[in-house]
Scaffold this motif. Structure first.
Motif, mmCIF file in Angstrom:
data_model
loop_
_atom_site.group_PDB
_atom_site.id
_atom_site.type_symbol
_atom_site.label_atom_id
_atom_site.label_comp_id
_atom_site.label_asym_id
_atom_site.label_seq_id
_atom_site.Cartn_x
_atom_site.Cartn_y
_atom_site.Cartn_z
ATOM 1 N N ARG A 99 -61.923 -11.806 -125.652
ATOM 2 C CA ARG A 99 -61.051 -12.492 -124.708
ATOM 3 C C ARG A 99 -60.021 -11.515 -124.157
ATOM 4 N NH1 ARG A 99 -58.946 -18.250 -126.674
ATOM 5 N NH2 ARG A 99 -58.785 -18.378 -124.402
ATOM 6 N N ALA A 100 -59.420 -11.914 -123.051
ATOM 7 C CA ALA A 100 -58.277 -11.173 -122.502
ATOM 8 C C ALA A 100 -57.369 -12.153 -121.780
ATOM 9 C CB ALA A 100 -58.731 -10.085 -121.541
ATOM 10 N N VAL A 101 -56.077 -11.865 -121.810
ATOM 11 C CA VAL A 101 -55.100 -12.592 -120.999
ATOM 12 C C VAL A 101 -54.600 -11.620 -119.942
ATOM 13 C CG1 VAL A 101 -52.872 -13.758 -120.948
ATOM 14 C CG2 VAL A 101 -54.433 -14.121 -122.881
ATOM 15 N N ASN A 102 -54.802 -11.964 -118.682
ATOM 16 C CA ASN A 102 -54.442 -11.088 -117.578
ATOM 17 C C ASN A 102 -53.307 -11.692 -116.762
ATOM 18 O OD1 ASN A 102 -56.560 -9.374 -118.296
ATOM 19 N ND2 ASN A 102 -58.002 -10.411 -116.948
ATOM 20 N N LEU A 103 -52.205 -10.970 -116.670
ATOM 21 C CA LEU A 103 -51.122 -11.354 -115.777
ATOM 22 C C LEU A 103 -51.398 -10.732 -114.414
ATOM 23 C CD1 LEU A 103 -47.998 -10.798 -118.076
ATOM 24 C CD2 LEU A 103 -49.534 -12.777 -117.947
ATOM 25 N N VAL A 104 -51.418 -11.553 -113.369
ATOM 26 C CA VAL A 104 -51.737 -11.079 -112.012
ATOM 27 C C VAL A 104 -50.574 -11.423 -111.096
ATOM 28 C CG1 VAL A 104 -53.350 -11.209 -110.091
ATOM 29 C CG2 VAL A 104 -54.198 -11.440 -112.435
ATOM 30 N N TYR A 114 -55.964 -7.326 -124.075
ATOM 31 C CA TYR A 114 -57.381 -7.413 -124.436
ATOM 32 C C TYR A 114 -57.570 -7.621 -125.930
ATOM 33 C CZ TYR A 114 -62.272 -5.990 -124.989
ATOM 34 O OH TYR A 114 -63.598 -5.948 -125.310
ATOM 35 N N ASP A 115 -58.364 -8.619 -126.280
ATOM 36 C CA ASP A 115 -58.715 -8.919 -127.671
ATOM 37 C C ASP A 115 -60.200 -8.629 -127.859
ATOM 38 O OD1 ASP A 115 -59.361 -10.027 -130.115
ATOM 39 O OD2 ASP A 115 -58.770 -12.067 -129.613
ATOM 40 N N GLY A 116 -60.505 -7.404 -128.327
ATOM 41 C CA GLY A 116 -61.898 -6.970 -128.438
ATOM 42 C C GLY A 116 -62.682 -7.617 -129.563
#
Length: 302
Positions: A99-104, A114-116
């Motif tokens: 998963r990933a949390v992306n601030l845009v 990023y959570d690999g």
């Protein structure tokens, strides 16, 4: 139903997952207990999934081999790949789906958390990937740690390979084997900064790469070709055909356009121009959903 192919143009190994996209006014985000944002969205893809989807949208026969979790996030990955008609060869990892949390921000610029998840001892069984490698014209390796263990078989079979090192600074050990054992190497100039040219030269000098590409966003990209002269060649960015919404996946789209050109027998600079068109197009919709087709790609190069 996903079309099953007896042969592939591109096999992507690793790199699937789901992005949670949070839209903010500006980066960095001010320190606060609570920040009001617009709708938070989930977008399946990640780097490997995006390259598989991008090359498939361009008409190539694409497949993805990867680990995902037996979880709702993995189900999203399966659904997105199926809708994109990408053949998926998954293995289940107890660690779950990446998963990933992306601030845009309002300009489309992003910051990714990023959570690999993959455990250090994760390995893809040879009986899973060898039949796929034997059927592909090209393999693109995401920089998952387990993917590095495919190189001996890739080289023994004589399959051309590529990788994307993302924001490698030229120093971190994790990326080095991918850099030195791939035929085409992509990375972002943002990570190496002023050392970008030196990192490109090192990859050519120390490794097997025929072409090294450093992408630089709105500044275009730089291409260094083995036996093509000592200095990288600058390829300008393409103006997006619509307002920029989200830069997520632009680098993956660049890779997809470049590989499309390479598999069609075009030279490296032509491939880079195709990559620029594809990358610009990807910025015009949220969550890596703007997948350019071959006709639009070729028209955009002219």
């Amino acid at each position: 139903m996903v079309q099953q192919h007896t042969e592939y143009d591109v096999l992507v190994v690793g790199g699937s997952g789901v992005d949670t996209v949070v839209r903010v006014d500006a980066l960095p985000v001010p320190l606060a207990d609570s920040v009001h944002v617009g709708p938070i969205e989930e977008w399946p893809g990640h780097t490997g999934g995006n390259v598989a989807l991008g090359t498939r949208a361009l008409g190539l026969r694409s497949a993805l081999a990867d680990y995902i979790g037996d979880d709702w996030i993995g189900a999203q990955v399966r659904e997105r790949l199926a809708k994109g008609n990408v053949e998926f060869a998954p293995l289940i990892s107890a660690a779950g789906t990446r998963r990933a949390v992306n601030l845009v921000d309002a300009t489309g610029r992003r910051m990714s958390f990023y959570d690999g998840r993959d455990p250090a001892d994760l390995r893809m069984p040879r009986d899973h990937y060898l039949p796929l490698l034997r059927r592909t014209r090209h393999v693109h390796l995401s920089i998952m740690d387990f993917a590095r263990h495919l190189y001996d078989d890739i080289e023994a079979l004589g399959v051309p390979s590529s990788t994307d090192l993302h924001d490698w600074d030229g120093l971190a050990d994790h990326h080095r084997e991918f850099a030195l054992r791939s035929d085409v190497v992509f990375f972002s100039a943002a990570g190496a900064g002023d050392r970008t040219g030196a990192v490109m030269a090192e990859i050519i000098r120390e490794g097997r790469a025929e072409v090294v590409v450093a992408t630089a966003g709105a500044d275009g990209s730089y291409v260094l070709i083995r036996n093509g002269g000592p200095a990288p060649v600058h390829v300008p960015a393409t103006v997006p055909p619509a307002p920029v919404v989200d830069s997520n996946g632009a680098g993956d789209a660049y890779v997809s356009g470049f590989l499309y050109g390479r598999l069609a027998g075009r030279d490296a600079l032509e491939c880079a121009r195709l990559g620029a068109v594809s990358g610009a197009f990807a910025c015009t919709a949220p969550g890596s959903t703007a997948l350019i087709g071959a006709d639009e790609l070729l028209a955009g190069q002219n």
